[in-house]
Scaffold this active site. Structure first.
Site, short mmCIF file in Angstrom:
data_model
loop_
_atom_site.label_atom_id
_atom_site.label_comp_id
_atom_site.label_asym_id
_atom_site.label_seq_id
_atom_site.Cartn_x
_atom_site.Cartn_y
_atom_site.Cartn_z
N ASN A 1 -12.26 6.11 0.42
CA ASN A 1 -11.38 6.43 1.53
C ASN A 1 -10.01 6.88 1.02
O ASN A 1 -9.44 6.26 0.13
CB ASN A 1 -11.23 5.23 2.46
CG ASN A 1 -12.52 4.90 3.18
OD1 ASN A 1 -13.12 3.86 2.95
ND2 ASN A 1 -12.97 5.80 4.03
N GLY B 1 -7.62 2.20 9.90
CA GLY B 1 -7.82 0.78 9.62
C GLY B 1 -9.06 0.23 10.31
O GLY B 1 -9.67 0.85 11.18
N ALA C 1 -3.72 7.27 7.58
CA ALA C 1 -2.96 7.09 8.81
C ALA C 1 -1.51 6.75 8.54
O ALA C 1 -0.73 6.58 9.49
CB ALA C 1 -3.60 6.00 9.65
N GLU D 1 0.86 -1.18 0.00
CA GLU D 1 0.00 0.00 0.00
C GLU D 1 0.90 1.24 0.00
O GLU D 1 1.00 1.97 0.96
CB GLU D 1 -0.94 0.00 1.20
CG GLU D 1 -2.04 1.04 1.06
CD GLU D 1 -3.02 1.04 2.22
OE1 GLU D 1 -4.02 1.76 2.12
OE2 GLU D 1 -2.80 0.32 3.21
N HIS E 1 -15.87 2.87 7.70
CA HIS E 1 -15.21 3.54 6.58
C HIS E 1 -16.22 4.05 5.54
O HIS E 1 -15.98 5.08 4.90
CB HIS E 1 -14.23 2.58 5.89
CG HIS E 1 -12.99 2.32 6.68
ND1 HIS E 1 -12.96 1.49 7.77
CD2 HIS E 1 -11.73 2.81 6.53
CE1 HIS E 1 -11.72 1.47 8.27
NE2 HIS E 1 -10.96 2.25 7.53
N HIS F 1 -5.12 6.50 -2.36
CA HIS F 1 -4.43 7.53 -1.58
C HIS F 1 -4.03 8.65 -2.52
O HIS F 1 -2.85 8.96 -2.72
CB HIS F 1 -3.22 6.93 -0.87
CG HIS F 1 -3.60 6.09 0.31
ND1 HIS F 1 -3.90 6.63 1.54
CD2 HIS F 1 -3.73 4.75 0.44
CE1 HIS F 1 -4.20 5.64 2.39
NE2 HIS F 1 -4.11 4.50 1.74
N HIS G 1 -9.48 0.80 -1.45
CA HIS G 1 -10.56 1.21 -0.54
C HIS G 1 -11.27 2.47 -1.06
O HIS G 1 -11.12 3.56 -0.53
CB HIS G 1 -10.12 1.36 0.90
CG HIS G 1 -8.84 2.08 1.18
ND1 HIS G 1 -8.52 3.30 0.63
CD2 HIS G 1 -7.81 1.75 1.99
CE1 HIS G 1 -7.34 3.69 1.09
NE2 HIS G 1 -6.89 2.77 1.91
N ASP H 1 -17.22 -2.34 6.85
CA ASP H 1 -17.39 -2.39 8.30
C ASP H 1 -18.41 -1.39 8.82
O ASP H 1 -18.69 -1.33 10.01
CB ASP H 1 -16.06 -2.20 9.01
CG ASP H 1 -15.38 -0.87 8.68
OD1 ASP H 1 -15.94 -0.10 7.86
OD2 ASP H 1 -14.29 -0.62 9.22
N ASP I 1 -9.09 -4.25 5.32
CA ASP I 1 -8.14 -3.19 5.73
C ASP I 1 -7.93 -3.24 7.23
O ASP I 1 -7.79 -2.22 7.90
CB ASP I 1 -8.61 -1.80 5.29
CG ASP I 1 -7.50 -0.76 5.35
OD1 ASP I 1 -6.32 -1.15 5.47
OD2 ASP I 1 -7.79 0.44 5.29
#
Length: 382
Positions: free
Chosen positions: A214, A304, A136, A125, A246, A190, A211, A243, A269
């Site tokens: 995010n 995460g 993070a 990642e 996120h 990202h 993801h 979850d 994640d």
């Protein structure tokens, strides 16, 4: 070993059929008529599906996959009990030397016999992500070059590899092409990239989105950016964290309706705090605080997930998504991302006997890896 009396998700057409699943030498040998011996696993009233494969998992139960000398067995066993029969340990953005050390450890762990989930590849990642959308992580200040990508690809030692990259980084297109030539699947993420930058990256060979939503530039109706590209381009499969921390339920429905089950990969994640409950944990020298199932770093950013893919799959089931489609997102599509779809990810003759037996609520009753029973619920042992 055979599994009898269950509803088996037949891989060739992704339909549940009443059949006995026959296993020999770790592979699926046949689908046959019901009936069998007392030695068979009795799946009466249950569903038989391929084991989940988590292609974005940083660790679990106090195991950190990015460490250079970590023993993965505890995490592998816990994952298997969650219905995850395969994992691609994920290494966060770090200096190249630290990533290479973590890669060597992943390779060592992959070579060990285990009573849990198989190590099917690895996911880097980073490190070539946006400094402004790093989440993070703390990406190192190093140039994105084809040579660095080739170096990391070589350090993978032949294990299937995914790499998250921001398409706005310097030399990104050349780096993506280099990754493709090395057999590394590039995932866009990202990132603050424009729509045009992302489309150029997809043309160069990027096939995934990390993801989705995010750590991405938000969707805007006159400059849709990375989200506009990955949600509308059919060449891209989107990772989705389910979850309900996120992404909320409405966004899960939006992604599902836009991409469809063939172009979504369910991921966790998760980090080392997954499965441990509320508390404080150190990850990569930084403090993570878990409260009410939400993990935050010291700046208050989500850092995460605290749950496995299974929890996400159950959330999708509650949203009304059929189990057979959840299986595509959680097993076949991840196997395809790693380039191992011919070996695992669906229940077809000749593929690995990586199998989950569950009820209609996705409560796990038994898990098999290469035909070996690695988990069985207490009620099923009685």
């Amino acid at each position: 070993m055979n599994i009898r009396n269950g509803w088996v998700l037949r891989g060739e057409d992704n339909r549940f059929v009443s059949a006995k699943l026959c296993v020999a030498e770790g592979k699926i040998a046949a689908f046959s008529a019901q009936g069998g011996s007392e030695e068979d696993f009795d799946a009466t009233g249950l569903y038989v599906i391929p084991g989940f494969i988590d292609t974005h998992n940083h660790g679990s139960v106090d195991v950190e996959f990015a460490e250079a000398d970590e023993d993965f067995e505890k995490a592998r066993m816990w994952l298997a009990a969650q219905g995850i029969t395969g994992v691609a340990p994920t290494i966060r953005a770090m200096p190249l030397e630290e990533i290479e050390a973590a890669q060597r450890n992943v390779r060592r762990e992959a070579g060990k016999a285990s009573r849990g989930a198989k190590i099917l590849g690895m996911h880097l990642e980073g490190p070539f992500i946006s400094y402004h959308r790093s989440g993070a992580m703390v990406p190192p200040r190093i140039d994105c070059t084809p040579e660095s990508v080739q170096r990391l690809a070589a350090a993978g030692g032949g294990l299937p590899m995914l790499m998250t990259m921001a398409p706005e980084r310097e030399n990104a297109l050349a780096a993506i092409r280099a990754a493709k030539e090395c057999g590394v699947a590039v995932s866009l993420g990202h990132s603050e990239a424009t729509y045009e930058q992302c489309e150029e990256a997809i043309e160069a060979g990027a096939v995934r989105a990390t993801h989705v939503f995010n750590a991405m530039k938000p969707l805007y109706h006159r400059e849709t950016g990375i989200l506009g590209a990955v949600l509308t381009d059919d060449r891209v499969t989107c990772e989705m964290i389910c979850d309900l921390v996120h992404l909320d339920a409405a966004i899960l429905r939006l992604i599902y309706r836009q991409k469809g089950p063939d172009r979504i990969t369910l991921i966790s994640d998760s980090g080392r705090m997954s499965g441990l409950g509320d508390g404080e944990y150190m990850v990569g020298g930084g403090l993570r605080t878990v409260k009410d199932g939400v993990c935050l770093n010291q700046e208050g950013r989500i850092a995460g997930s605290c749950v496995s893919m299974l929890a996400g799959a159950k959330n999708l089931l509650k949203l009304g998504i059929p189990l057979e489609e959840i299986s595509l997102m959680g097993a076949r599509n991840p196997a395809r991302a790693l380039g191992i779809e011919a070996l695992t990810g669906s229940l077809e003759i000749g593929k690995a006997a990586d199998i989950v037996v569950c009820d209609g609520k996705l409560d796990i009753k038994a898990v098999f890896v290469n035909g070996n029973r690695v988990f069985q619920a207490e009620a099923e042992r009685a």
